[in-house]
Design an enzyme around this catalytic site. Sequence first.
Site, PDB file in Angstrom:
ATOM      1  N   ARG A 247       0.859  -1.188   0.000  1.00  0.00           N
ATOM      2  CA  ARG A 247       0.000   0.000   0.000  1.00  0.00           C
ATOM      3  C   ARG A 247       0.888   1.228   0.000  1.00  0.00           C
ATOM      4  O   ARG A 247       1.876   1.302   0.751  1.00  0.00           O
ATOM      5  CB  ARG A 247      -0.903   0.030   1.241  1.00  0.00           C
ATOM      6  CG  ARG A 247      -2.118  -0.865   1.176  1.00  0.00           C
ATOM      7  CD  ARG A 247      -3.139  -0.433   0.113  1.00  0.00           C
ATOM      8  NE  ARG A 247      -4.293  -1.291   0.072  1.00  0.00           N
ATOM      9  CZ  ARG A 247      -4.416  -2.388  -0.689  1.00  0.00           C
ATOM     10  NH1 ARG A 247      -3.417  -2.751  -1.482  1.00  0.00           N
ATOM     11  NH2 ARG A 247      -5.530  -3.098  -0.680  1.00  0.00           N
ATOM     12  N   GLU A 276      -3.680   7.054  -5.050  1.00  0.00           N
ATOM     13  CA  GLU A 276      -4.014   6.410  -6.338  1.00  0.00           C
ATOM     14  C   GLU A 276      -5.324   6.943  -6.883  1.00  0.00           C
ATOM     15  O   GLU A 276      -6.260   7.142  -6.099  1.00  0.00           O
ATOM     16  CB  GLU A 276      -4.152   4.890  -6.133  1.00  0.00           C
ATOM     17  CG  GLU A 276      -2.846   4.226  -5.886  1.00  0.00           C
ATOM     18  CD  GLU A 276      -2.990   2.717  -5.651  1.00  0.00           C
ATOM     19  OE1 GLU A 276      -4.035   2.125  -6.006  1.00  0.00           O
ATOM     20  OE2 GLU A 276      -2.042   2.139  -5.120  1.00  0.00           O
ATOM     21  N   HIS A 294      -0.850  -0.438  -9.839  1.00  0.00           N
ATOM     22  CA  HIS A 294      -1.483  -1.343  -8.867  1.00  0.00           C
ATOM     23  C   HIS A 294      -1.993  -2.612  -9.558  1.00  0.00           C
ATOM     24  O   HIS A 294      -3.204  -2.873  -9.595  1.00  0.00           O
ATOM     25  CB  HIS A 294      -2.637  -0.635  -8.133  1.00  0.00           C
ATOM     26  CG  HIS A 294      -3.059  -1.345  -6.875  1.00  0.00           C
ATOM     27  ND1 HIS A 294      -3.586  -0.704  -5.783  1.00  0.00           N
ATOM     28  CD2 HIS A 294      -3.036  -2.667  -6.536  1.00  0.00           C
ATOM     29  CE1 HIS A 294      -3.878  -1.578  -4.832  1.00  0.00           C
ATOM     30  NE2 HIS A 294      -3.552  -2.778  -5.279  1.00  0.00           N
TER      31      HIS A 294
HETATM   32  C1  8YV Z   1      -6.602  -5.985  -5.242  1.00  0.00           C
HETATM   33  C2  8YV Z   1      -4.907  -5.543  -3.447  1.00  0.00           C
HETATM   34  O1  8YV Z   1      -6.701  -6.206  -6.568  1.00  0.00           O
HETATM   35  O2  8YV Z   1      -6.204  -7.302  -2.573  1.00  0.00           O
HETATM   36  C3  8YV Z   1      -5.546  -6.319  -2.366  1.00  0.00           C
HETATM   37  O3  8YV Z   1      -5.343  -5.922  -1.203  1.00  0.00           O
HETATM   38  O4  8YV Z   1      -4.143  -4.724  -3.204  1.00  0.00           O
HETATM   39  C4  8YV Z   1      -5.191  -5.700  -4.894  1.00  0.00           C
HETATM   40  O5  8YV Z   1      -4.255  -6.572  -5.414  1.00  0.00           O
HETATM   41  C5  8YV Z   1      -7.509  -4.875  -4.828  1.00  0.00           C
HETATM   42  O6  8YV Z   1      -7.369  -4.569  -3.490  1.00  0.00           O
HETATM   43  C6  8YV Z   1      -8.946  -5.192  -5.102  1.00  0.00           C
HETATM   44  O7  8YV Z   1      -9.820  -4.530  -4.234  1.00  0.00           O
END
Ligand code: 8YV
Length: 332
Positions: A247, A276, A294
């Site tokens: 993150r 983002e 991402h």
């Molecule tokens: C997801 C991610 O695609 O799952 C997670 O925490 O960071 C991503 O890879 C995204 O969050 C989907 O909501």
Amino acid sequence: MASRSARSRPKVIVTRRLPQAVEARMAELFDVELNLSDTPMSEAALADAASRCDVLVPTVTDRIDAAVFAGAGGRLKLCANFGVGVDHIDLAAARAAEVMVTNTPGVLTDDTADMVMALILSVPRRLAEGEKLVRAGEWQGWSPTGMLGHRITGKRLGIVGMGRIGRAVATRARAFGLTIHYHNRHRLPDALEQDIEATWWDNLDAMLARVDIITLNCPHTPETHHLIGASQFAIMQRHAYIINAARGEIVETNALCEALAAGRIAGAGLDVFEQEPAVDPRLLAAPGVVLLPHMGSATFEGRQAMGEKVIANIRVWHDGHRPPDQVLEGWA
Ligand code: 8YV
């Protein structure tokens, strides 16, 4: 536990487009409202959705805050997140509103670890720069000193957060000849530590000062918010690289930009950002930086599996049982 199945199909609102097969299955099972335009919902649209459904299926692009839960008016009972990270959901507010939260762990581990590995290779070996050179038609041919980067084999990798993804990164990194160092709240069991010949560092800063490549693989929580700031960049080695596919908020963007500009560190590989999809222009301009949109978990297989997990969580919950991926407050 009383089954909810006797009641009509649950009203499920999905905030973004999901893989076609997932949406089709949801339409068979639930009274589902899909977001066919795939436009991220405004705060008002989320609040409205939360007041009209039993189950909300958000993604990382939705901010499900206290106002959304407070405005739900008691109908919303389950927030079945499509994704593993839940830092966009106010878990304390969910608990106060008696809304259960689930996520999708496990099914995106390998894809995300692959992307971390890709960044670990791309940044020191200057893959993005090389590609740009060829595409721009500026490549003058091979030369003994052209496009030199740094060797991966033999370097020390410092993994911050040794959960599923951190361990999957460690396994891959071992195969590339990196030695594994990690900082985690809890030390791994002996057998696991020995298996990957990992060194545990209780003290994050002590580890940061010793490793060549740092990868962030912890969840974003109040404890990890801006975990890496100016004082951490100050103790890293000048030749160190930082990789973040977790993150954006774990790193203080301003401190990262300043560290890159001052040559405090050698480069960065980023798949996530604090605001983002906005990217700090200083990162766009910085040399030695690879930027991705991402896409750590962006595989057809992974997104399908994430959708299946969402469906399974809703079905088990609707049957009156505890869903397999219930998120407990304070944990991701
Ligand atoms: C997801 C991610 O695609 O799952 C997670 O925490 O960071 C991503 O890879 C995204 O969050 C989907 O909501």
